[in-house]
Motif scaffolding. Structure first.
Motif, PDB file in Angstrom:
ATOM      1  N   ASN A 146      43.649  53.493 -59.336  1.00 10.09           N
ATOM      2  CA  ASN A 146      42.287  53.053 -59.655  1.00 10.09           C
ATOM      3  C   ASN A 146      41.179  53.869 -59.001  1.00 10.09           C
ATOM      4  OD1 ASN A 146      43.645  51.005 -60.981  1.00 10.09           O
ATOM      5  ND2 ASN A 146      43.408  49.569 -59.298  1.00 10.09           N
ATOM      6  N   TYR A 147      41.390  54.359 -57.793  1.00  9.55           N
ATOM      7  CA  TYR A 147      40.298  54.994 -57.066  1.00  9.55           C
ATOM      8  C   TYR A 147      40.384  56.519 -57.090  1.00  9.55           C
ATOM      9  CZ  TYR A 147      40.104  50.202 -55.431  1.00  9.55           C
ATOM     10  OH  TYR A 147      40.072  48.832 -55.380  1.00  9.55           O
ATOM     11  N   ILE A 148      41.437  57.071 -56.555  1.00 11.03           N
ATOM     12  CA  ILE A 148      41.550  58.522 -56.454  1.00 11.03           C
ATOM     13  C   ILE A 148      42.138  59.134 -57.730  1.00 11.03           C
ATOM     14  CG2 ILE A 148      43.824  58.830 -55.405  1.00 11.03           C
ATOM     15  CD1 ILE A 148      40.615  60.445 -54.126  1.00 11.03           C
ATOM     16  N   GLU A 149      42.772  58.291 -58.556  1.00 10.66           N
ATOM     17  CA  GLU A 149      43.361  58.722 -59.825  1.00 10.66           C
ATOM     18  C   GLU A 149      44.270  59.942 -59.626  1.00 10.66           C
ATOM     19  OE1 GLU A 149      40.379  57.926 -63.304  1.00 10.66           O
ATOM     20  OE2 GLU A 149      39.228  58.718 -61.592  1.00 10.66           O
ATOM     21  N   SER A 150      45.310  59.736 -58.815  1.00  2.00           N
ATOM     22  CA  SER A 150      46.204  60.824 -58.400  1.00  2.00           C
ATOM     23  C   SER A 150      46.887  61.556 -59.543  1.00  2.00           C
ATOM     24  CB  SER A 150      47.274  60.289 -57.449  1.00  2.00           C
ATOM     25  OG  SER A 150      46.681  59.805 -56.281  1.00  2.00           O
ATOM     26  N   SER A 151      47.154  60.880 -60.640  1.00  2.00           N
ATOM     27  CA  SER A 151      47.794  61.588 -61.750  1.00  2.00           C
ATOM     28  C   SER A 151      46.818  62.569 -62.405  1.00  2.00           C
ATOM     29  CB  SER A 151      48.356  60.609 -62.776  1.00  2.00           C
ATOM     30  OG  SER A 151      47.336  59.789 -63.280  1.00  2.00           O
TER      31      SER A 151
ATOM     32  N   HIS B 198      46.711  50.829 -55.762  1.00  2.00           N
ATOM     33  CA  HIS B 198      45.295  50.813 -56.170  1.00  2.00           C
ATOM     34  C   HIS B 198      44.634  52.155 -55.847  1.00  2.00           C
ATOM     35  CE1 HIS B 198      44.463  46.327 -56.881  1.00  2.00           C
ATOM     36  NE2 HIS B 198      45.781  46.518 -56.875  1.00  2.00           N
ATOM     37  N   PHE B 199      44.913  52.705 -54.673  1.00  2.00           N
ATOM     38  CA  PHE B 199      44.358  53.996 -54.267  1.00  2.00           C
ATOM     39  C   PHE B 199      44.708  55.065 -55.299  1.00  2.00           C
ATOM     40  CE2 PHE B 199      45.188  58.078 -52.076  1.00  2.00           C
ATOM     41  CZ  PHE B 199      43.931  58.346 -51.562  1.00  2.00           C
ATOM     42  N   ASN B 200      45.989  55.156 -55.650  1.00  2.00           N
ATOM     43  CA  ASN B 200      46.458  56.203 -56.567  1.00  2.00           C
ATOM     44  C   ASN B 200      46.052  55.980 -58.013  1.00  2.00           C
ATOM     45  OD1 ASN B 200      47.942  58.177 -54.940  1.00  2.00           O
ATOM     46  ND2 ASN B 200      49.188  56.410 -54.396  1.00  2.00           N
TER      47      ASN B 200
END
Length: 186
Positions: A84-89, A80-82
């Motif tokens: 939905n929230y921080i959008e790591s891609s 979820h962090f990667n």
């Protein structure tokens, strides 16, 4: 037979080389973690792969980390962090570039613990904010440790927490930095 002048010259060159090489400290295994406490849930994630460079002559301090390197206790939180929230891609890195404001009060050649104030820009989730934080710098046996703790408000960095889960998040997250650096060698 080595002349006295040659010996003195060699000693001066050696000292100058040693001092120059000790102007910059570096690590790529810095520990940065965050913690959020709410009545519903505690959220904590650790990143042991942050890079930090410190120039002791100028006070310039730079930190970079990959957001995907944060490890959570539960895989679903990490996902979820990667996603939905921080959008790591889309926003793969977090970054800080700043300067130690009280550089003259820190002796990088003498063991000790020194208070430091750092001003600079924190970039996360595509948003850059100017921050000023206090921390400590410890010089011990040729290594430099940097420690600090400060708060980040996710909405200040355009991180949207959906209404469905917003009660699980605190309004701000505590960010902790505990990094040990060694002399940078080219």
């Amino acid at each position: 037979m080595i002349s006295r002048l040659s010996l003195v010259f060699a000693l001066v060159v050696l000292i100058a080389t040693c001092s120059f090489s000790q102007d910059k400290y570096f690590t790529k295994k810095g520990h940065i973690w965050f913690f959020s406490h709410s009545p519903m849930e505690d959220i904590e994630a650790h990143n042991n792969e942050s890079a930090m460079v410190l120039d002791t002559k100028t006070g310039d301090l730079s930190v970079q980390l990959l957001m995907k390197s944060f490890k959570f206790q539960r895989a679903l939180m990490e996902e979820h962090f990667n996603e939905n929230y921080i959008e790591s891609s889309k926003y793969p890195k977090g970054e800080f570039k700043g300067k130690i404001k009280n550089l003259s009060e820190i002796n990088f050649v003498k063991n000790g613990t020194y208070k430091a104030t750092v001003d600079g820009n924190l970039t996360m989730h595509g948003v850059t904010k100017n921050i000023s934080e206090k921390g400590t710098i410890e010089v011990k046996d040729g290594k430099v440790s940097v420690k600090t703790k400060f708060s980040v408000v996710p909405k200040d960095y355009a991180i949207v927490i959906p209404d469905l889960v917003k009660d699980k998040f605190a309004k701000s997250m505590d960010v902790n930095i505990d990094v040990v650096m060694e002399v940078y060698k080219k």
